[in-house]
Design a protein around this motif. Sequence first.
Motif, mmCIF file in Angstrom:
data_model
loop_
_atom_site.group_PDB
_atom_site.id
_atom_site.type_symbol
_atom_site.label_atom_id
_atom_site.label_comp_id
_atom_site.label_asym_id
_atom_site.label_seq_id
_atom_site.Cartn_x
_atom_site.Cartn_y
_atom_site.Cartn_z
ATOM 1 N N THR A 82 0.827 -1.124 -0.194
ATOM 2 C CA THR A 82 0.372 -0.311 0.083
ATOM 3 C C THR A 82 1.111 1.195 0.007
ATOM 4 O OG1 THR A 82 -1.660 -0.688 0.961
ATOM 5 C CG2 THR A 82 -1.807 1.541 1.198
ATOM 6 N N SER A 83 1.753 1.508 0.767
ATOM 7 C CA SER A 83 2.813 2.413 0.830
ATOM 8 C C SER A 83 3.507 2.953 -0.815
ATOM 9 C CB SER A 83 3.617 2.223 1.719
ATOM 10 O OG SER A 83 4.624 3.252 2.306
ATOM 11 N N SER A 89 2.487 1.376 -3.003
ATOM 12 C CA SER A 89 1.663 1.989 -4.617
ATOM 13 C C SER A 89 1.376 3.556 -4.367
ATOM 14 C CB SER A 89 0.363 1.344 -4.100
ATOM 15 O OG SER A 89 -0.690 1.194 -5.094
ATOM 16 N N ALA A 90 1.414 3.863 -2.919
ATOM 17 C CA ALA A 90 0.625 4.820 -2.364
ATOM 18 C C ALA A 90 1.803 6.398 -3.919
ATOM 19 C CB ALA A 90 0.527 5.493 -1.471
ATOM 20 N N HIS A 91 2.903 5.470 -3.029
ATOM 21 C CA HIS A 91 4.165 6.156 -3.176
ATOM 22 C C HIS A 91 4.441 6.691 -4.685
ATOM 23 C CE1 HIS A 91 8.371 8.855 -3.300
ATOM 24 N NE2 HIS A 91 8.513 7.051 -3.246
ATOM 25 N N LEU A 134 1.950 6.159 -6.863
ATOM 26 C CA LEU A 134 0.911 6.966 -7.250
ATOM 27 C C LEU A 134 1.096 8.116 -7.255
ATOM 28 C CD1 LEU A 134 -2.349 4.644 -6.506
ATOM 29 C CD2 LEU A 134 -1.329 5.720 -9.033
ATOM 30 N N ALA A 135 1.807 8.911 -6.126
ATOM 31 C CA ALA A 135 1.777 10.470 -5.961
ATOM 32 C C ALA A 135 2.810 10.642 -6.491
ATOM 33 C CB ALA A 135 2.470 10.923 -4.614
ATOM 34 N N ARG A 141 1.488 11.428 -10.486
ATOM 35 C CA ARG A 141 0.512 12.385 -9.990
ATOM 36 C C ARG A 141 1.778 14.045 -10.272
ATOM 37 N NH1 ARG A 141 -1.260 12.162 -4.848
ATOM 38 N NH2 ARG A 141 0.557 14.059 -4.188
#
Length: 196
Positions: free
Chosen positions: A28-29, A31-33, A35-36, A39
């Motif tokens: 999750t971490s 993936s979030a990184h 995606l950020a 973005r």
Amino acid sequence: MDLMSVPTVLQNAAILTVILALSGYLITSLSAHMLARRRDKLELVNKRINEFYGPLYVASEAGDIAYRSLLKRQGKLQSEPILDSEMKEWMLWMNTIFMPLNDIRERVIIEKAHLIVEERMPQCLLDFVTHVVGYKAVLAKWAEGDYVERRSTIGWPPEFDVYVKRSYAALKSEQTRLMHSAPERIYHRVFGRKPN
């Protein structure tokens, strides 16, 4: 199952639960990184297109189409001098079409230089600004009734249009890539397969 093996099974279950929880957190971490980062990259690409390369591209294409139209109308080639009989029309086009488009491009280059893709200012952009400054002097002379000079003493940089088109196309391609294919690639990297 004997009673002696129950603690071992519970310990193994607890260890497996912790491993799965940590793995889930890391995935999750990560993936979030990712995606950020995607973005942020997309935001920068959009800003470069909207505030720098897009306006340069549109103004350059419009200027090129207008210039070719004027030359066709006059039955001339680009390198031919402006005759006295053509001066009135040339002044009209310079004042109402070409210089307003030049002013837009000059302002974009000067005010939004921080959005340039390269680490250093491309020479063709500097040459373009210098070309426009030369035309400002010519137009000031025209305003005083001096029509001896008809073009900027600093020539049009031919690599300017090539640079603007190439940079705009590259950024649009990058924008499309970031917008459409990133989530699937991130999923593939994290889980080692494409989403169902």
